[in-house]
Design a protein around this motif. Sequence first.
Motif, short mmCIF file in Angstrom:
data_model
loop_
_atom_site.label_atom_id
_atom_site.label_comp_id
_atom_site.label_asym_id
_atom_site.label_seq_id
_atom_site.Cartn_x
_atom_site.Cartn_y
_atom_site.Cartn_z
N LYS A 64 0.72 -1.24 0.01
CA LYS A 64 -0.11 -0.06 0.04
C LYS A 64 0.70 1.15 -0.14
O LYS A 64 1.65 1.59 0.89
CB LYS A 64 -0.90 0.00 1.22
N GLY A 70 0.71 8.15 -1.33
CA GLY A 70 1.91 8.98 -2.15
C GLY A 70 3.03 8.18 -2.42
O GLY A 70 2.85 7.18 -3.15
N LYS A 123 -6.43 -2.62 7.70
CA LYS A 123 -7.51 -2.16 6.88
C LYS A 123 -7.80 -2.65 5.44
O LYS A 123 -8.94 -2.50 4.96
CB LYS A 123 -7.08 -0.49 6.86
N VAL A 136 -11.41 -1.44 4.04
CA VAL A 136 -11.25 -0.22 4.29
C VAL A 136 -10.45 0.59 3.47
O VAL A 136 -10.67 1.63 2.91
CB VAL A 136 -11.05 0.22 5.77
N LEU A 137 -9.31 -0.11 3.00
CA LEU A 137 -8.23 0.39 2.14
C LEU A 137 -8.31 -0.37 0.93
O LEU A 137 -8.29 -1.68 0.86
CB LEU A 137 -6.92 0.62 2.99
N GLU A 138 -7.81 0.20 -0.20
CA GLU A 138 -7.75 -0.83 -1.26
C GLU A 138 -6.03 -0.80 -1.73
O GLU A 138 -5.46 0.14 -1.55
CB GLU A 138 -8.05 0.06 -2.62
#
Lengths: 363, 524
Positions: B20, B23, B56, B61-63
Amino acid sequence: MRLELQKRAQVSTLFSILSPLLALALTLVVGGIMFWALGKSPTGALYTFFVEPLLDVWSLHELVIKAAPLILIAVGLAICYRSNNWNIGAEGQFTIGAITGSILPVLYPEWHSPMILPLMLVMGMIGGALYAGIPAFLKIRCNTNEILTSLMLVYIAQLFLDWLVRGPWRDPQGYNFPQTKSFQVEAVLPEVLDSGRAHMGIVFTLLAAVLLWFMMRFMLKGFQVSVLGQSARAGRFAGFSAKNMVWFSMLLSGALAGLAGISEVSGSIGHLQPTISPGYGFTAIIVAFLGRLNPLGIVASGFVLALTYLGGEAAQLSIGISDKVSRVFQGLILFFVLSCDTLIHYRIRLIFNPSAATAEAKN
Amino acid sequence: MTVSEGPEAKPLLSIRGLTKFFGSFAACDSIDLDIGHGEIHALLGENGAGKSTLVKMLFGVLEPSAGSISWDGAPVTIASPGEARQRGIGMVFQHFSLFEALTVAENIALSLDARIPLAKIAEETATVSKAYGLPLDPSAHVADLSVGERQRIEIVRALLQNPKLIILDEPTSVLTPQEAERLFETLMRLKAEGRSVLYISHRLEEVRRICDRATVLRHGKVTGACDPKRETPASLARMMVGTEVAEVKREGLADTGEVLVEMKDVSVAPRTPFSVSLKDVSLKVRAGEVLAIAGVAGNGQSELFDALSGEYPIADEGRIRLRGRAVGRLGINGRRLVGAGFVPEERHGHAAVPGLPLSDNLLLARSRSDKKAFLSGGFLSVLRRDAIQSAARRICSVMDVRKSGEDPAAGSLSGGNLQKFIVGRELDRQPSVLVINQPTWGVDAGAASRIRQALIDLAKAGSAVIVISQDLDEIFEIATTIAVISDGKLSAPYPAGDLSMEQIGLLMGGIHESHFGGEARYAS
């Protein structure tokens, strides 16, 4: 597909410089479209609006006259906003300052003394400060929202002025026009240069801007303003009083708005009348943000906004469209500046897979 | 204890190369992890190691930016928490998402199908909570429940969806030792039923006790996979931190000096509807003493700090004394001038302004006490930037603050480095009294040991130190005296050696000295 804002790891220096220029360009483009929709030649209208006023000496003087109150009010507001106090009522403080500053020339028109002008200026500042003290007091004592109270007080001030010049202060020899006697010579702010109307107001303005810039940058007071503005809790930890800051910033911005009010009346109008401001107190909010709440930046943005007033007048005279168009330009500039400033802290990303993107923004 | 299946025997969850990016920063960098059926799997790592980011992603919740997740052998993408729940993944977050004004059953109903009648939910809640040893009254209002009970709601809520995998994020950080014990029993029961648990923690002892396998993360990468039962806390810590963590040396601590801090029956009414009142708090701290105040979060710690620091002065001048001087009504700067230093719990927006550079944040705490050095120009109070900046540089080098650039914004520092700066800012003045709230909360192990050592050294040099902390390991590491705060009441102080974990746990739960005899030492 959708747009998403992604926080930059670091503030982008490129966009810090580019953002105001980008905003100006977008304003011109949208303004051009507006003129085109009104059936005017976009380039011609923009030329009349933004360039012509800069070509004559007399209109440069007018530019200074318009810029001075904008900048003077805006530098005071900038201190307020930096300290997280939201004085929206500068227009009212401007009006009350003009009224209290005019007490001497209106009630004692026969008093000829060099003391009269300094007294008027001081009384104007006191009036503006006291009027800004009302929302400050209410905020501290009753926890009211100063945005609402200061804004509502604007209308009270304007109606009070209206009543004064139609009633008790009306010039008996004025053919029933709603205005006071013209001020005696000693009560009129002198001009700065022989070439035109621009008066001492601009000197006060530049002085105030430089002093406040110095304060914000080099003095403990300025440090208190930025600490309390960014975090009241940290300010308390530092032992700074948030209440005193409410008083300081509101009274200061009120006093400067009051000074702008009496300077405008004394320097360029010469008497009181129902309307003494084309909305300087509200436009100054735009000026303050356009100048990034930095007193020196505000000097520059004040002249840009003053130009929209002049441009509006010019557009009305030579191409025959309402001077409300200057309000449109002010709104456009503020809108584009604020939105372009987003690019300093965020980058724009296109998301093609909508389902997974929602949560990412939270992080 | 059942023998857990090896990862070869078709794991329940298997992730490969999960990455993940935020930025350009990789919060998780190609992580591999397998969780078998009926396994309690620990995810270990320091603050900021990427644990929360990883779960997450597992909970939708997060990709993920890259990598794959397989569930029961089949590759899946988990696009939302709803989808995760459907597949049988339940999650108990560190910060609860409960409505205080609603009852237990109503809170649970919110996360379930809206068509199920409330009475049925209440009934199921009662059954499940009984079956797993998680006593809960479905009709109780959440506002009246303790933190431990609130956590049970979250667990029951997850269990009602019959999950195959339950993820627990730092579950014991808000519990007393006794409550934690109960939680472990529940986890064992889940495991016996063949459910899997992903257990996130940085507490090594409990991981060694209850977990079958552990995966250790550092800087977003897997740095170790092991059987925690075969490791020592020290070896686990090494995997987590990457280097040996310096042990805190405390020889030579002697709390025999004169009394420097005294509070006498200080009561403070709650300032907001959400704060706790202080009830007859008394304490005495001598020169050379480290008084640790233990307690579960939200039992009056910040109110006690506010009263001690003078951020909110109290009505009675004589009830707080610093170095013998009555200071009750004095503000924080007045108390600093008497020789006290303060470090609040919240770094961002209380101890420091994140948007301002370090030098400005130094001035924040010392504009009054170091007026002579930092200000000039008489009443104009012009800042002496060079003096402030050189003092900031001095603090950074003494405390080994790692930063990017000469004078970066406080918000750009990591939690540990900013905390070192904030503590160093006070130590730099050699305060004779230091009050510090949660000194190493969310701080990496290296920085934490450095800060603890600095506190001990300060006490050795003859200052009185008050440490308010939730971290019992920390308290035993540095305290000479321990008191416990519970519901705004402070227990009597006990010499650190005389108190066991269990006794502290009882005190944290609000059961006071009368229950275990006359061991209390009233330092008078």
